[in-house]
Design an enzyme around this catalytic site. Structure first.
Site, PDB file in Angstrom:
ATOM      1  CD  GLU A   1      -4.452  -5.670  15.660  1.00 43.36           C
ATOM      2  OE1 GLU A   1      -5.421  -6.235  16.199  1.00 43.36           O
ATOM      3  OE2 GLU A   1      -4.128  -5.862  14.466  1.00 43.36           O
TER       4      GLU A   1
ATOM      5  CB  SER B   1     -12.991  13.749   5.582  1.00 44.70           C
ATOM      6  OG  SER B   1     -12.716  13.282   6.879  1.00 44.70           O
TER       7      SER B   1
ATOM      8  CG  HIS C   1      -8.140   3.797   1.756  1.00 46.62           C
ATOM      9  ND1 HIS C   1      -7.375   4.788   1.184  1.00 46.62           N
ATOM     10  CD2 HIS C   1      -9.212   4.424   2.311  1.00 46.62           C
ATOM     11  CE1 HIS C   1      -7.955   5.955   1.375  1.00 46.62           C
ATOM     12  NE2 HIS C   1      -9.068   5.765   2.063  1.00 46.62           N
ATOM     13  CB  SER C   2      -9.136   3.485   6.129  1.00 44.98           C
ATOM     14  OG  SER C   2     -10.406   3.040   5.661  1.00 44.98           O
TER      15      SER C   2
END
Length: 425
Positions: free
Chosen positions: A101, A187, A316-317
């Protein structure tokens, strides 16, 4: 040579029965073994079809209702250990909700939750030793929770402030800790895999009682680095646990489009690696499998592949919207009774280890700590901007010095365009 031609000429005119009797009198020389494979000969060509290969079974300990299916497989962990497993999963789940959030409110740039995969983190971490070296992908925050990474360390990293060990140089959720033997995340997919195998090979040569654990997803297993890692681990006999979290999706690509065949586990035997497939929503099954794997790699000095079958409940993200490629009904199935936290809770209720009031109080306390830390982390200064040029080379090369000087001149000329007060001097 003439005798051979004479014999062949006679055989060409003989009946099949005489040819058969002649051949039966010849003692065959032992067949040479090919260096590339050890396999028997056959006389008729036969295709080996994928459907003829028996799938690698999924090991589990608990049913959905938390009942242990075979008492011999109960790890018989202490009440305190089981409660820590449960609370670490709840802490991770609660922190995920708030930080997700936080990103949606624009307070951090990016976030990835761990919903549905908590048991793969906590079950495996509990079976390892603190000295074991971890190479993660990006969805293994629970391993750090188990090892003692604090709420403030998680949130400082996501906010990239002066107390972030990475000095703000990484995206959020790219955690790392030298003290906890957790290599900083990167990443690009699968880059950690050959690195982990190399580290395991070094440990093997040092003859120490330590193994390497490399986490990756089934999507990362499609990368070339994954295949290089499998092959190097097998041929060099490296003490590494290759831990695949098969959560069903590589971002928006379902596993049915990601690969054919029997998942990732089938690649283990193909590369000559011992393999086990486990229910990734069952924290005890993951614990037992990882404990067995650690014993194997240290005793045999060889790699092992674990495929933990689970389901990515979250997007996923924060850059993904999974409602575009799967139904809410499908997700809800895995977010209820099949959820790893629900499964362990059911077990604890049966054992008398669960207290609803205490757990509600724990969740409330975690929420307060996370929200308080977000407020504190937001107020902290960012690292000095010059640090973006530091930390790569032992001695800064000329081209970076030139870039830093250019940046200094630019900022001096445009001070009003940058929030310099938010950065450490």
């Amino acid at each position: 040579m003439h005798l051979f031609r004479y014999s062949c000429n006679l055989l060409s005119k003989a009946s099949p029965q005489r040819v058969a009797r002649f051949c039966s009198t010849i003692k065959p020389n032992p067949e040479p073994e090919y260096p590339g494979a050890s396999a028997p000969y056959i006389g008729i060509p036969k295709l080996t079809m994928p459907k003829e290969v028996t799938p690698i079974p999924i090991y589990r300990v608990m049913a959905t209702n938390g009942c242990v299916l075979d008492s011999t497989q109960d790890p018989n962990l202490s009440k305190e250990t089981i409660q820590k497993m449960f609370r670490d999963m709840v802490l991770l789940n609660t922190m995920d909700k708030i930080l997700y959030e936080s990103q949606r409110q624009g307070r951090i740039s990016f976030y990835m939750t761990n919903y549905g995969e908590e048991a793969t983190h906590i079950g495996s971490a509990a079976a390892l030793e603190q000295r074991d070296l971890i190479y993660g992908q990006y969805r293994e925050a629970g391993v750090l929770v188990w090892r003692g990474f604090t709420i403030s360390q998680f949130i400082d990293q996501c906010y990239g402030n002066v107390d972030d060990a990475g000095r703000g140089k990484q995206m959020p959720v790219h955690y790392g800790s030298r003290e906890l033997n957790f290599v900083t995340l990167s990443s690009p997919l699968a880059t950690q895999m050959p690195q982990a195998v190399g580290a395991a090979y070094a440990m093997k040569r040092q003859n120490n009682d330590t193994c390497v654990v490399c986490y990756f997803g089934e999507g990362a297993a499609s990368e070339g680095d994954a295949h290089a890692a499998f092959n190097f681990a097998a041929t060099l006999d490296c003490p590494v646990i290759l831990f695949c979290r098969n959560n069903g999706f590589a971002i928006s690509t379902p596993s049915s489009e990601q690969y054919k065949g029997d998942g990732i586990a089938a690649r283990g035997p193909a590369y000559g690696i011992a393999t086990i497939r486990v229910d990734g929503t069952d924290v005890f099954a993951v614990y037992n499998a990882t404990k067995l794997a650690r014993e194997y790699v240290l005793k045999e000095n060889k790699p092992i592949l674990i495929e933990a079958m689970t389901y990515r409940i979250s997007h996923h993200s924060t850059s993904d919207d999974s409602s575009a490629y799967r139904s809410a009904e499908e997700v809800e199935i895995w977010n209820s009774d099949r959820h790893p936290i629900s499964k362990l809770k059911n077990f604890m209720i049966q054992k008398g280890f669960f207290n609803e009031t205490e757990e509600s109080s724990f969740v409330s306390e975690v929420r307060k700590k996370v929200l308080k830390q977000i407020t504190e982390s937001e107020k902290k200064l960012k690292p000095n901007w010059k640090e973006m040029f530091e930390g790569v080379y032992h001695e800064m090369p000329k081209h970076l010095k030139d870039q830093m000087k250019e940046m200094e001149d630019h900022i001096a000329a445009h001070k009003d365009a940058y929030p310099l007060k938010k950065f450490k001097n």
